[in-house]
Design an enzyme around this catalytic site. Structure first.
Site, PDB file in Angstrom:
ATOM      1  N   ASP A  45      -3.760  -1.636   3.419  1.00  0.00           N
ATOM      2  CA  ASP A  45      -3.835  -0.629   4.476  1.00  0.00           C
ATOM      3  C   ASP A  45      -4.990   0.336   4.233  1.00  0.00           C
ATOM      4  O   ASP A  45      -5.624   0.811   5.181  1.00  0.00           O
ATOM      5  CB  ASP A  45      -2.513   0.144   4.572  1.00  0.00           C
ATOM      6  CG  ASP A  45      -1.407  -0.682   5.225  1.00  0.00           C
ATOM      7  OD1 ASP A  45      -1.667  -1.869   5.521  1.00  0.00           O
ATOM      8  OD2 ASP A  45      -0.300  -0.158   5.426  1.00  0.00           O
ATOM      9  N   HIS A 100       7.617  -2.951   3.766  1.00  0.00           N
ATOM     10  CA  HIS A 100       6.620  -3.304   2.737  1.00  0.00           C
ATOM     11  C   HIS A 100       7.019  -4.463   1.829  1.00  0.00           C
ATOM     12  O   HIS A 100       6.172  -5.029   1.139  1.00  0.00           O
ATOM     13  CB  HIS A 100       6.270  -2.077   1.881  1.00  0.00           C
ATOM     14  CG  HIS A 100       7.452  -1.351   1.294  1.00  0.00           C
ATOM     15  ND1 HIS A 100       8.369  -1.942   0.456  1.00  0.00           N
ATOM     16  CD2 HIS A 100       7.849  -0.055   1.432  1.00  0.00           C
ATOM     17  CE1 HIS A 100       9.273  -1.051   0.081  1.00  0.00           C
ATOM     18  NE2 HIS A 100       8.992   0.098   0.668  1.00  0.00           N
ATOM     19  N   GLU A 153       3.282   3.567  -0.396  1.00  0.00           N
ATOM     20  CA  GLU A 153       4.547   2.986   0.061  1.00  0.00           C
ATOM     21  C   GLU A 153       5.653   3.672  -0.722  1.00  0.00           C
ATOM     22  O   GLU A 153       5.465   4.048  -1.888  1.00  0.00           O
ATOM     23  CB  GLU A 153       4.585   1.473  -0.155  1.00  0.00           C
ATOM     24  CG  GLU A 153       3.501   0.690   0.573  1.00  0.00           C
ATOM     25  CD  GLU A 153       3.558   0.815   2.089  1.00  0.00           C
ATOM     26  OE1 GLU A 153       4.625   1.215   2.625  1.00  0.00           O
ATOM     27  OE2 GLU A 153       2.548   0.530   2.743  1.00  0.00           O
ATOM     28  N   HIS A 176       3.233  -4.058   5.383  1.00  0.00           N
ATOM     29  CA  HIS A 176       2.449  -2.924   4.892  1.00  0.00           C
ATOM     30  C   HIS A 176       2.219  -3.088   3.393  1.00  0.00           C
ATOM     31  O   HIS A 176       3.101  -3.506   2.647  1.00  0.00           O
ATOM     32  CB  HIS A 176       3.205  -1.614   5.134  1.00  0.00           C
ATOM     33  CG  HIS A 176       3.228  -1.213   6.569  1.00  0.00           C
ATOM     34  ND1 HIS A 176       2.705  -0.023   7.015  1.00  0.00           N
ATOM     35  CD2 HIS A 176       3.705  -1.847   7.665  1.00  0.00           C
ATOM     36  CE1 HIS A 176       2.877   0.070   8.331  1.00  0.00           C
ATOM     37  NE2 HIS A 176       3.481  -1.031   8.745  1.00  0.00           N
ATOM     38  N   ASP A 195      -3.341   5.098   0.683  1.00  0.00           N
ATOM     39  CA  ASP A 195      -2.062   4.896   1.365  1.00  0.00           C
ATOM     40  C   ASP A 195      -0.987   4.796   0.295  1.00  0.00           C
ATOM     41  O   ASP A 195      -1.270   4.440  -0.868  1.00  0.00           O
ATOM     42  CB  ASP A 195      -2.100   3.622   2.210  1.00  0.00           C
ATOM     43  CG  ASP A 195      -0.812   3.428   3.003  1.00  0.00           C
ATOM     44  OD1 ASP A 195      -0.373   4.391   3.647  1.00  0.00           O
ATOM     45  OD2 ASP A 195      -0.244   2.321   2.957  1.00  0.00           O
TER      46      ASP A 195
END
Length: 240
Positions: free
Chosen positions: A155, A57, A9, A150, A7
């Site tokens: 995640d 986030h 960000e 997040h 994942d």
């Protein structure tokens, strides 16, 4: 089979201008976590974190000041992924940013055949939705209560559990490994294929005869004769 659940960000939603600021990854081998992980924060240079992204986030510009730029960590990322599949939830978004970052430093893109999108998988499996990561955690009974914001590594950990459930749970991998490390599969996919091929060679030279006695066969035929219109039953008048 090696797979990387990952994942990212970012500073915002536009991969032409916004930048990756965090990437996290979990290594799977034959669908089981090996314990190897990747987690890197990245300095986005002059690009500032958009307030909407910050609300998601919580990663601030101040926090990212002393982190390395993408160019300095690209080799580490590529080494971790290696020849594995890149697996992400809404992979179009993540791969758009990954390939944009690679293009900025002159590296080739990751091709679509190396990527698996778990959001597309979820939409096929659960067409009525919802199919967000949180919704899938609820569907599969995965505890995500600690996910208040997040985070790329968190995640990835949750998505790894969701992905394993979507492909059939722990039973999906008959290739149980001894210690979860590559090269140590006790009963991998190749072994299963070999067993199936071996079993296919064990055909009898001629079929076994019926185990029914003559009196049992006659009793069956007498029963069929009482069933009225024969039609389809006539096909089965003889148990042989």
């Amino acid at each position: 089979m090696r797979e990387i659940i990952f994942d990212t960000e970012t500073t915002g939603l536009d991969n032409r201008a916004d930048r990756i600021i965090e990437i996290g990854g979990i290594e799977l081998f034959n669908h089981f976590p090996t314990g190897n992980t990747l987690h890197i924060y990245i300095n986005p240079g002059d690009q500032k974190v958009h307030p909407d992204a910050l609300a998601v986030h919580g990663i601030t510009d101040e926090f990212l000041k002393d982190k390395k730029p993408f160019a300095a960590v690209a080799d580490e990322i590529l080494a971790f992924f290696g020849d594995g599949k890149w697996i992400a939830h809404n992979a179009t978004f993540d791969m758009g940013f990954i390939n944009a970052e690679f293009a900025r430093i002159g590296l080739p893109p990751i091709l679509p055949d190396k990527v698996i999108d778990t959001l597309s998988m979820a939409r096929r499996k659960h067409p009525m939705g919802p199919n967000s990561l949180d919704a899938l955690c609820r569907r599969y009974g995965i505890d995500n209560s600690h996910r208040t914001k997040h985070g790329a590594l968190l995640d990835s950990e949750l998505l790894a559990e969701v992905y394993i459930e979507m492909i059939g749970g722990r039973q999906a991998a008959f290739g149980l490994s001894i210690s979860g490390q590559p090269g140590q599969a006790a009963r991998g996919d190749m072994a299963m294929e070999d067993d199936m091929a071996f079993a296919a060679t064990l055909e009898r030279p001629r079929p076994l005869g019926s185990r029914l006695s003559q009196s049992e066969a006659q009793a069956h035929e007498a029963l069929v004769a009482k069933l009225g219109e024969k039609g389809i039953w006539a096909k089965y008048a003889s148990p042989n």
